[in-house]
Design a protein around this motif. Structure first.
Motif, PDB file in Angstrom:
ATOM      1  N   VAL A  23       0.866  -1.175   0.000  1.00  9.12           N
ATOM      2  CA  VAL A  23       0.000   0.000   0.000  1.00  9.12           C
ATOM      3  C   VAL A  23       0.902   1.224   0.000  1.00  9.12           C
ATOM      4  CG1 VAL A  23      -1.758   1.291   1.274  1.00  9.12           C
ATOM      5  CG2 VAL A  23      -1.833  -1.198   1.242  1.00  9.12           C
ATOM      6  N   VAL A  24       0.693   2.113  -0.966  1.00  8.98           N
ATOM      7  CA  VAL A  24       1.477   3.341  -1.063  1.00  8.98           C
ATOM      8  C   VAL A  24       0.591   4.483  -0.564  1.00  8.98           C
ATOM      9  CG1 VAL A  24       2.724   4.897  -2.606  1.00  8.98           C
ATOM     10  CG2 VAL A  24       2.726   2.440  -3.042  1.00  8.98           C
ATOM     11  N   VAL A  25       1.069   5.197   0.438  1.00  7.04           N
ATOM     12  CA  VAL A  25       0.314   6.305   1.024  1.00  7.04           C
ATOM     13  C   VAL A  25       0.802   7.600   0.384  1.00  7.04           C
ATOM     14  CG1 VAL A  25      -0.315   7.476   3.157  1.00  7.04           C
ATOM     15  CG2 VAL A  25       0.089   5.009   3.173  1.00  7.04           C
ATOM     16  N   THR A  26      -0.136   8.398  -0.136  1.00  2.10           N
ATOM     17  CA  THR A  26       0.219   9.607  -0.872  1.00  2.10           C
ATOM     18  C   THR A  26      -0.570  10.804  -0.370  1.00  2.10           C
ATOM     19  OG1 THR A  26      -1.499   9.287  -2.542  1.00  2.10           O
ATOM     20  CG2 THR A  26       0.612   8.229  -2.947  1.00  2.10           C
ATOM     21  N   HIS A  27      -0.036  11.988  -0.641  1.00  2.00           N
ATOM     22  CA  HIS A  27      -0.772  13.237  -0.441  1.00  2.00           C
ATOM     23  C   HIS A  27      -1.193  13.728  -1.812  1.00  2.00           C
ATOM     24  CE1 HIS A  27       0.648  14.732   3.777  1.00  2.00           C
ATOM     25  NE2 HIS A  27      -0.091  13.644   3.831  1.00  2.00           N
ATOM     26  N   ASN A  28      -2.430  14.165  -1.918  1.00  2.17           N
ATOM     27  CA  ASN A  28      -2.961  14.581  -3.202  1.00  2.17           C
ATOM     28  C   ASN A  28      -3.566  15.976  -3.148  1.00  2.17           C
ATOM     29  OD1 ASN A  28      -5.000  13.698  -1.536  1.00  2.17           O
ATOM     30  ND2 ASN A  28      -6.262  12.916  -3.183  1.00  2.17           N
ATOM     31  N   LEU A  29      -2.999  16.842  -2.351  1.00  2.48           N
ATOM     32  CA  LEU A  29      -3.540  18.187  -2.164  1.00  2.48           C
ATOM     33  C   LEU A  29      -3.371  19.013  -3.434  1.00  2.48           C
ATOM     34  CD1 LEU A  29      -4.816  20.130  -0.151  1.00  2.48           C
ATOM     35  CD2 LEU A  29      -2.538  20.871   0.481  1.00  2.48           C
ATOM     36  N   GLY A  30      -4.478  19.497  -3.972  1.00  2.00           N
ATOM     37  CA  GLY A  30      -4.430  20.370  -5.132  1.00  2.00           C
ATOM     38  C   GLY A  30      -4.587  19.676  -6.468  1.00  2.00           C
ATOM     39  N   LEU A  31      -4.735  18.374  -6.488  1.00  2.00           N
ATOM     40  CA  LEU A  31      -4.944  17.677  -7.755  1.00  2.00           C
ATOM     41  C   LEU A  31      -6.353  17.956  -8.274  1.00  2.00           C
ATOM     42  CD1 LEU A  31      -3.417  14.095  -7.339  1.00  2.00           C
ATOM     43  CD2 LEU A  31      -2.547  15.966  -8.692  1.00  2.00           C
ATOM     44  N   THR A  32      -6.450  18.199  -9.552  1.00  2.00           N
ATOM     45  CA  THR A  32      -7.761  18.424 -10.157  1.00  2.00           C
ATOM     46  C   THR A  32      -8.438  17.078 -10.414  1.00  2.00           C
ATOM     47  OG1 THR A  32      -6.913  18.348 -12.412  1.00  2.00           O
ATOM     48  CG2 THR A  32      -6.904  20.506 -11.309  1.00  2.00           C
ATOM     49  N   VAL A  33      -9.705  17.146 -10.735  1.00  2.00           N
ATOM     50  CA  VAL A  33     -10.455  15.929 -11.034  1.00  2.00           C
ATOM     51  C   VAL A  33      -9.856  15.231 -12.255  1.00  2.00           C
ATOM     52  CG1 VAL A  33     -12.698  15.024 -11.712  1.00  2.00           C
ATOM     53  CG2 VAL A  33     -12.559  16.799  -9.979  1.00  2.00           C
ATOM     54  N   PHE A 103       1.255  15.930  -6.306  1.00  2.00           N
ATOM     55  CA  PHE A 103       1.093  14.552  -5.851  1.00  2.00           C
ATOM     56  C   PHE A 103       2.407  14.094  -5.242  1.00  2.00           C
ATOM     57  CE2 PHE A 103       1.032   9.925  -6.616  1.00  2.00           C
ATOM     58  CZ  PHE A 103      -0.185   9.604  -6.046  1.00  2.00           C
ATOM     59  N   THR A 104       2.414  13.766  -3.973  1.00  2.00           N
ATOM     60  CA  THR A 104       3.648  13.339  -3.305  1.00  2.00           C
ATOM     61  C   THR A 104       3.433  12.006  -2.595  1.00  2.00           C
ATOM     62  OG1 THR A 104       3.074  14.589  -1.315  1.00  2.00           O
ATOM     63  CG2 THR A 104       4.499  15.680  -2.917  1.00  2.00           C
ATOM     64  N   ILE A 105       4.492  11.237  -2.537  1.00  2.00           N
ATOM     65  CA  ILE A 105       4.455   9.956  -1.837  1.00  2.00           C
ATOM     66  C   ILE A 105       4.982  10.173  -0.426  1.00  2.00           C
ATOM     67  CG2 ILE A 105       5.422   7.635  -1.762  1.00  2.00           C
ATOM     68  CD1 ILE A 105       5.390   7.687  -4.813  1.00  2.00           C
ATOM     69  N   ILE A 106       4.214   9.722   0.536  1.00  2.00           N
ATOM     70  CA  ILE A 106       4.588   9.862   1.944  1.00  2.00           C
ATOM     71  C   ILE A 106       5.335   8.628   2.427  1.00  2.00           C
ATOM     72  CG2 ILE A 106       3.680  10.203   4.287  1.00  2.00           C
ATOM     73  CD1 ILE A 106       3.375  12.557   2.282  1.00  2.00           C
ATOM     74  N   GLY A 107       4.863   7.470   2.021  1.00  2.00           N
ATOM     75  CA  GLY A 107       5.454   6.201   2.446  1.00  2.00           C
ATOM     76  C   GLY A 107       4.534   5.076   2.046  1.00  2.00           C
ATOM     77  N   GLY A 108       4.583   4.006   2.789  1.00  2.00           N
ATOM     78  CA  GLY A 108       3.711   2.884   2.503  1.00  2.00           C
ATOM     79  C   GLY A 108       3.974   1.748   3.457  1.00  2.00           C
ATOM     80  N   PHE A 109       3.364   0.624   3.186  1.00  2.00           N
ATOM     81  CA  PHE A 109       3.621  -0.556   4.001  1.00  2.00           C
ATOM     82  C   PHE A 109       3.313  -1.816   3.212  1.00  2.00           C
ATOM     83  CE2 PHE A 109      -0.544   1.134   5.020  1.00  2.00           C
ATOM     84  CZ  PHE A 109      -1.395   0.044   4.958  1.00  2.00           C
ATOM     85  N   MET A 110       4.072  -2.857   3.545  1.00  2.00           N
ATOM     86  CA  MET A 110       3.873  -4.206   3.000  1.00  2.00           C
ATOM     87  C   MET A 110       3.662  -5.117   4.194  1.00  2.00           C
ATOM     88  SD  MET A 110       6.833  -4.558   0.094  1.00  2.00           S
ATOM     89  CE  MET A 110       6.475  -6.282  -0.190  1.00  2.00           C
ATOM     90  N   GLY A 111       2.454  -5.625   4.318  1.00  2.00           N
ATOM     91  CA  GLY A 111       2.148  -6.445   5.490  1.00  2.00           C
ATOM     92  C   GLY A 111       2.242  -5.574   6.728  1.00  2.00           C
ATOM     93  N   GLU A 112       3.166  -5.914   7.611  1.00  2.00           N
ATOM     94  CA  GLU A 112       3.362  -5.135   8.839  1.00  2.00           C
ATOM     95  C   GLU A 112       4.621  -4.276   8.783  1.00  2.00           C
ATOM     96  OE1 GLU A 112       3.166  -7.733  12.191  1.00  2.00           O
ATOM     97  OE2 GLU A 112       1.115  -8.347  11.753  1.00  2.00           O
ATOM     98  N   GLU A 113       5.303  -4.274   7.661  1.00  2.00           N
ATOM     99  CA  GLU A 113       6.537  -3.498   7.523  1.00  2.00           C
ATOM    100  C   GLU A 113       6.240  -2.128   6.917  1.00  2.00           C
ATOM    101  OE1 GLU A 113      10.922  -3.807   5.444  1.00  2.00           O
ATOM    102  OE2 GLU A 113       9.564  -5.513   5.371  1.00  2.00           O
ATOM    103  N   VAL A 114       6.619  -1.078   7.633  1.00  2.00           N
ATOM    104  CA  VAL A 114       6.400   0.295   7.166  1.00  2.00           C
ATOM    105  C   VAL A 114       7.552   0.693   6.252  1.00  2.00           C
ATOM    106  CG1 VAL A 114       6.128   2.696   7.893  1.00  2.00           C
ATOM    107  CG2 VAL A 114       5.155   0.876   9.273  1.00  2.00           C
TER     108      VAL A 114
END
Length: 171
Positions: A23-33, A103-114
């Motif tokens: 799972v990739v966690v991202t910030h999407n502030l300001g993206l248009t539709v 669009f920026t990537i904050i981080g993510g996780f695989m299973g229980e690993e951040v």
């Protein structure tokens, strides 16, 4: 959202987190539709999805399974990119983040690993599942073609010898 809708959303997110390779966690502030639609289309082509999530509901769905570092990922306007294949969502999200400053990537996780931002980028450089399957099929087919060539070689040599004797007798 009432309590029942929140519970359904939490259960849905639990399923997403359990089934996703990464799972990739991202910030999407300001993206248009239009930009979000473009990103979702790119992800869909690779079998991945992008979902905007409510931070508190995502944290409740995780239930502390990835610890405080994982809960810290869910701040601000968050969207998650996920797929059964751990590489495809990371690859498309990283590529889109390079093209779009909003669009920026904050981080993510695989299973229980951040995973931090750099580890998500490293995950994006790996070959996808389809590419790995192609390589494996190529490796499996290579010995078969070599065996067929080796088995045909004596028959070809025999045919050349018989052809040489036939040409010699004709002359």
């Amino acid at each position: 959202m009432d309590r029942a809708q929140k519970q359904v959303t939490i259960e849905t997110l639990k399923g997403v987190f359990a089934d996703a390779g990464a799972v990739v966690v991202t910030h999407n502030l300001g993206l248009t539709v239009a930009e979000m639609t473009d990103l979702r289309g790119r992800l869909r082509k690779e079998g991945a999805k992008l979902t905007v999530v409510k931070n508190t509901l995502a944290q409740k769905a995780l239930g502390g399974s990835i610890g405080e570092a994982g809960d810290a990922l869910f701040t601000g306007p968050v969207a998650i990119a996920y797929a059964p294949d751990p590489v495809s969502a990371a690859k498309i999200a990283t590529q889109y983040a390079k093209e779009n400053d909003k669009f920026t990537i904050i981080g993510g996780f695989m299973g229980e690993e951040v995973l931090d931002k750099s580890r998500v980028a490293a995950l994006a450089t790996l070959p996808s599942l389809d590419q790995l399957r192609g390589k494996i099929i190529g490796l499996l087919q290579a010995p078969a073609t070599k065996i067929a060539g080796i088995l045909q070689a004596p028959a070809g040599q025999l045919a050349r010898v018989v052809g040489a004797y036939a040409a010699k007798d004709a002359a």
